[in-house]
Scaffold this active site. Structure first.
Site, PDB file in Angstrom:
ATOM      1  N   GLU A 295      25.365  53.891 -15.847  1.00 55.10           N
ATOM      2  CA  GLU A 295      24.998  53.320 -14.361  1.00 55.10           C
ATOM      3  C   GLU A 295      23.587  52.700 -14.653  1.00 55.10           C
ATOM      4  O   GLU A 295      22.797  53.519 -14.812  1.00 55.10           O
ATOM      5  CB  GLU A 295      25.113  54.259 -13.455  1.00 55.10           C
ATOM      6  CG  GLU A 295      26.238  55.102 -13.153  1.00 55.10           C
ATOM      7  CD  GLU A 295      27.476  54.207 -12.345  1.00 55.10           C
ATOM      8  OE1 GLU A 295      27.109  53.273 -11.897  1.00 55.10           O
ATOM      9  OE2 GLU A 295      28.505  54.647 -12.314  1.00 55.10           O
TER      10      GLU A 295
ATOM     11  N   CYS B  74      18.499  51.935  -7.535  1.00 55.86           N
ATOM     12  CA  CYS B  74      19.177  50.880  -8.353  1.00 55.86           C
ATOM     13  C   CYS B  74      19.796  50.038  -7.613  1.00 55.86           C
ATOM     14  O   CYS B  74      19.931  48.745  -7.704  1.00 55.86           O
ATOM     15  CB  CYS B  74      20.266  51.864  -9.281  1.00 55.86           C
ATOM     16  SG  CYS B  74      21.196  52.887  -8.168  1.00 55.86           S
TER      17      CYS B  74
ATOM     18  N   GLU C  65      15.087  43.050 -12.080  1.00 54.39           N
ATOM     19  CA  GLU C  65      14.937  44.253 -10.966  1.00 54.39           C
ATOM     20  C   GLU C  65      13.205  44.482 -11.284  1.00 54.39           C
ATOM     21  O   GLU C  65      12.844  44.830 -12.310  1.00 54.39           O
ATOM     22  CB  GLU C  65      15.834  45.509 -11.744  1.00 54.39           C
ATOM     23  CG  GLU C  65      15.777  46.544 -10.923  1.00 54.39           C
ATOM     24  CD  GLU C  65      16.669  47.535 -11.732  1.00 54.39           C
ATOM     25  OE1 GLU C  65      16.535  48.050 -12.730  1.00 54.39           O
ATOM     26  OE2 GLU C  65      17.484  48.401 -10.734  1.00 54.39           O
TER      27      GLU C  65
HETATM   28  P1  NAD Z   1      14.991  54.494 -18.265  1.00 53.86           P
HETATM   29  O1  NAD Z   1      16.002  53.826 -18.667  1.00 53.86           O
HETATM   30  O2  NAD Z   1      13.526  54.081 -18.684  1.00 53.86           O
HETATM   31  O3  NAD Z   1      15.196  56.038 -18.505  1.00 53.86           O
HETATM   32  C1  NAD Z   1      16.035  56.793 -17.981  1.00 53.86           C
HETATM   33  C2  NAD Z   1      16.399  57.819 -19.074  1.00 53.86           C
HETATM   34  O4  NAD Z   1      16.693  57.529 -20.291  1.00 53.86           O
HETATM   35  C3  NAD Z   1      15.368  58.902 -18.826  1.00 53.86           C
HETATM   36  O5  NAD Z   1      15.650  60.123 -19.038  1.00 53.86           O
HETATM   37  C4  NAD Z   1      14.555  58.580 -20.378  1.00 53.86           C
HETATM   38  O6  NAD Z   1      13.764  59.861 -20.821  1.00 53.86           O
HETATM   39  C5  NAD Z   1      15.728  58.224 -21.182  1.00 53.86           C
HETATM   40  N1  NAD Z   1      15.233  57.283 -22.219  1.00 53.86           N
HETATM   41  C6  NAD Z   1      14.267  56.554 -22.183  1.00 53.86           C
HETATM   42  N2  NAD Z   1      14.048  55.808 -23.649  1.00 53.86           N
HETATM   43  C7  NAD Z   1      15.449  56.280 -24.467  1.00 53.86           C
HETATM   44  C8  NAD Z   1      15.526  56.198 -25.678  1.00 53.86           C
HETATM   45  N3  NAD Z   1      14.731  55.485 -26.494  1.00 53.86           N
HETATM   46  N4  NAD Z   1      16.665  56.843 -26.196  1.00 53.86           N
HETATM   47  C9  NAD Z   1      17.237  57.838 -25.187  1.00 53.86           C
HETATM   48  N5  NAD Z   1      16.893  58.107 -23.982  1.00 53.86           N
HETATM   49  C10 NAD Z   1      15.943  57.221 -23.679  1.00 53.86           C
HETATM   50  O7  NAD Z   1      14.965  54.108 -16.729  1.00 53.86           O
HETATM   51  P2  NAD Z   1      14.248  54.916 -15.446  1.00 53.86           P
HETATM   52  O8  NAD Z   1      12.986  53.864 -15.554  1.00 53.86           O
HETATM   53  O9  NAD Z   1      13.919  56.391 -15.684  1.00 53.86           O
HETATM   54  O10 NAD Z   1      14.984  54.591 -14.129  1.00 53.86           O
HETATM   55  C11 NAD Z   1      15.010  53.342 -13.528  1.00 53.86           C
HETATM   56  C12 NAD Z   1      16.346  52.630 -14.039  1.00 53.86           C
HETATM   57  O11 NAD Z   1      17.547  53.407 -13.538  1.00 53.86           O
HETATM   58  C13 NAD Z   1      16.441  51.299 -13.208  1.00 53.86           C
HETATM   59  O12 NAD Z   1      16.964  50.097 -14.009  1.00 53.86           O
HETATM   60  C14 NAD Z   1      17.407  51.650 -12.150  1.00 53.86           C
HETATM   61  O13 NAD Z   1      18.262  50.637 -11.736  1.00 53.86           O
HETATM   62  C15 NAD Z   1      18.527  52.347 -13.195  1.00 53.86           C
HETATM   63  N6  NAD Z   1      19.260  53.317 -12.049  1.00 53.86           N
HETATM   64  C16 NAD Z   1      20.552  53.039 -12.003  1.00 53.86           C
HETATM   65  C17 NAD Z   1      21.327  53.846 -11.085  1.00 53.86           C
HETATM   66  C18 NAD Z   1      22.793  53.723 -10.942  1.00 53.86           C
HETATM   67  O14 NAD Z   1      23.500  54.666 -10.414  1.00 53.86           O
HETATM   68  N7  NAD Z   1      23.209  52.454 -11.259  1.00 53.86           N
HETATM   69  C19 NAD Z   1      20.784  54.892 -10.281  1.00 53.86           C
HETATM   70  C20 NAD Z   1      19.294  55.264 -10.483  1.00 53.86           C
HETATM   71  C21 NAD Z   1      18.645  54.502 -11.360  1.00 53.86           C
END
Ligand code: NAD
Length: 503
Positions: free
Chosen positions: A268, A303, A402
């Site tokens: 997601e 999101c 975004e």
């Molecule tokens: P992110 O992708 O930076 O982090 C999300 C998770 O991934 C965190 O727990 C983080 O620690 C982990 N992560 C980061 N780097 C990683 C790696 N190299 N390997 C494994 N795990 C890793 O996202 P964010 O900044 O926490 O959240 C914002 C994003 O989430 C936005 O793009 C937003 O649109 C999306 N989002 C989507 C939904 C949906 O339902 N579609 C809902 C909420 C947020």
């Protein structure tokens, strides 16, 4: 216990909170085997809240070993459905009982207004868990339409160990959309919260044990993405990863799966959702107020935020004026005050990203008609004023990328066909809305828009009964919410039984 509004003084309660900062592995809260920790900050003050355990690959291994042993034992996976339902209902009611502390932790850790944490996030978490619990003993398997000499059964089974890696914008709710259905399906579950917002998940872990979830069924391993998240993605004994976050990290999880055990991955990811207003919209005031909620709610860190406002040209200026006025309701303020509607941005990286997009909007030639500045800098916190750009072209970065902040791009259109073309001119496809009094147009638009959700004459509505997920780069692999989300954490098995009858 739930207290009366008068008894609440969130600041005092915050000072009195005892924070759990260790991982829950099995039935024990423990530090990382390496002793590593990371600091989690309060985004509304810049002050450190706590040092939280930074789980390493060995810690993830321990959690997975526990989960595997628990799963194989059948204590949860083969529990009588009505008993599994009861344990999850206990879990939901204990979350409800602890909702004020959970809400407070959400607000302290990620900056959202306490009123939103308490009145929107937590009730949704409780509803998610209890709805999934209630579904457990109401879902039946199937018998295939075979000949009389065969019994063909189509049955669903838990996958085994499901891990979720979630973002910081709705720390508990995004986790609940995964653990509610995954636990309902009989899996063991491992949660890695985002490093910006681990504290509420650790209190949730305590509540899970108290609710009677057998040790090893629900575990929490906080840590940084590149360490803990990667260890989960690369693990050879995790059956499925449910990921919510950025497209970039979503891609990493596909790679991790390919390089390890081909675990199932559901994604997601982000969005750049169009909120489309036609001139025949039945009430422009309501449309403007709803558009403001659609982009400013949760500081725009949503999101499915309606970050592109497509407006029929003849009403654009009138709508922009109304939007400018609605910004007054979103003056950034202390997230611990119940009247606050715009809290703090989660961290300085996200703040810098938002401010850099505001700079790009200006340099690309869009008109800045509201906000565009930092606020409350004297507090040490990360605050941004609600920001509106008009005269935006859909090819500009502020219309394509975004931002994940309170920044709205207003784009004019001249016909229904152009509205559809602009709406679909994006890499994403998470959410959308159409405002019109014409039923046929609403229906045609709903069919034509490529997005997981289309709202008509409202924005970002839906609940646990409707699936939530996206088209295109917004993700794939099964939606959150609704019965589909339980299926996402099940394997399908065909059993073909040949019936031998004497003679
Ligand atoms: P992110 O992708 O930076 O982090 C999300 C998770 O991934 C965190 O727990 C983080 O620690 C982990 N992560 C980061 N780097 C990683 C790696 N190299 N390997 C494994 N795990 C890793 O996202 P964010 O900044 O926490 O959240 C914002 C994003 O989430 C936005 O793009 C937003 O649109 C999306 N989002 C989507 C939904 C949906 O339902 N579609 C809902 C909420 C947020």
């Amino acid at each position: 216990m739930t207290s009366t509004p008068a008894a609440r003084n969130w600041k005092q309660r915050a000072d009195a909170l005892k924070l759990e900062t260790r991982a829950l592995i099995g039935d024990t809260f423990s530090p990382s085997s390496s002793g590593n920790v990371f600091a989690t900050l309060n985004p509304s003050t810049g002050q450190k809240l706590a040092d939280v355990v930074h789980c390493q690959a060995e810690d993830v291994d321990r959690a997975v070993a526990f989960a595997r042993k628990t799963f194989e034992s059948g204590v949860w996976s083969r529990m009588d459905p009505k008993n599994r339902k009861q344990v999850l209902l206990n879990f939901a009611s204990l979350i409800e009982k602890n909702k004020e502390d959970l809400a407070l932790l959400e607000t302290l850790d990620m900056g959202k207004p306490i009123g939103d944490s308490l009145n929107i996030d937590l009730p949704n978490v409780v509803e998610t868990v209890s709805w999934c619990a209630e579904a457990i003993d109401k879902i039946y398997d199937q018998i295939a339409p075979t000949g009389h000499d065969v019994l063909g059964m189509i049955t669903k089974e838990p996958m085994g160990i499901v891990a979720a890696v979630v973002p910081w914008n709705y720390p508990l709710l995004m986790a609940a959309w995964k653990f509610g259905p995954a636990l309902a399906a009989g899996n063991c579950f491992i949660l890695k919260p985002a490093e910006q917002s681990s504290l509420s998940s650790l209190l949730l872990a305590k509540i899970a044990l108290e609710a009677g979830l057998p040790p090893g069924v629900f575990q929490v391993v906080p840590g940084m993405g590149e360490t803990t998240g990667r260890a989960i993605g690369m693990h050879m004994d995790i059956d499925a990863v449910a990921f919510t976050g950025s497209g970039q990290v979503g891609r990493y999880f596909l790679e991790y799966s390919a390089k390890s055990n081909l675990k199932s991955v559901s994604l997601e990811c982000g969005g750049k959702s169009p909120n489309i207003i036609f001139a025949d919209c039945y009430d422009l005031d309501v449309a403007a107020e709803t558009a403001a909620v659609g982009i400013f709610y949760n500081q725009g860190e949503v999101c499915s935020a309606g970050s592109r406002l497509l407006v029929e040209r003849s009403i654009r200026d009138e709508l922009v004026e109304k939007l400018q006025k609605t910004c007054d309701a979103y003056v950034p303020a202390d997230p611990l005050l119940e009247e606050t509607r715009m809290g703090a941005i989660v961290d300085t990286d996200q703040l810098d990203k938002i401010m850099s997009y505001i700079g790009r909007g200006k340099s690309e030639g869009a008109d800045l008609v509201a906000g565009g500045t930092r606020a409350r800098e004297e507090t040490g916190g990360n605050f941004v004023t609600p920001t509106v750009f008009s005269n935006v072209s859909n090819s500009m970065a502020i219309a394509q990328e975004e931002i994940f902040g309170p920044v709205l791009s207003v784009i004019a259109f001249d016909s229904q066909e152009e509205a559809v073309r602009l709406a679909n001119d994006t890499l994403y496809g998470l959410s959308s809305a159409v405002w019109t009094a014409d039923l046929t147009r609403a229906h045609d638009m709903a069919r034509a828009i490529r997005a997981g959700t289309v709202c008509v004459n409202c924005y970002n509505e839906g609940n646990i009964t409707t699936p939530f997920g996206g088209f295109g780069e917004s993700g794939f692999g099964g939606h959150d919410r609704a019965l589909q989300s339980i299926e996402k954490y099940q394997e399908t098995k065909a059993t073909w039984i040949r019936l031998h009858r004497p003679g």
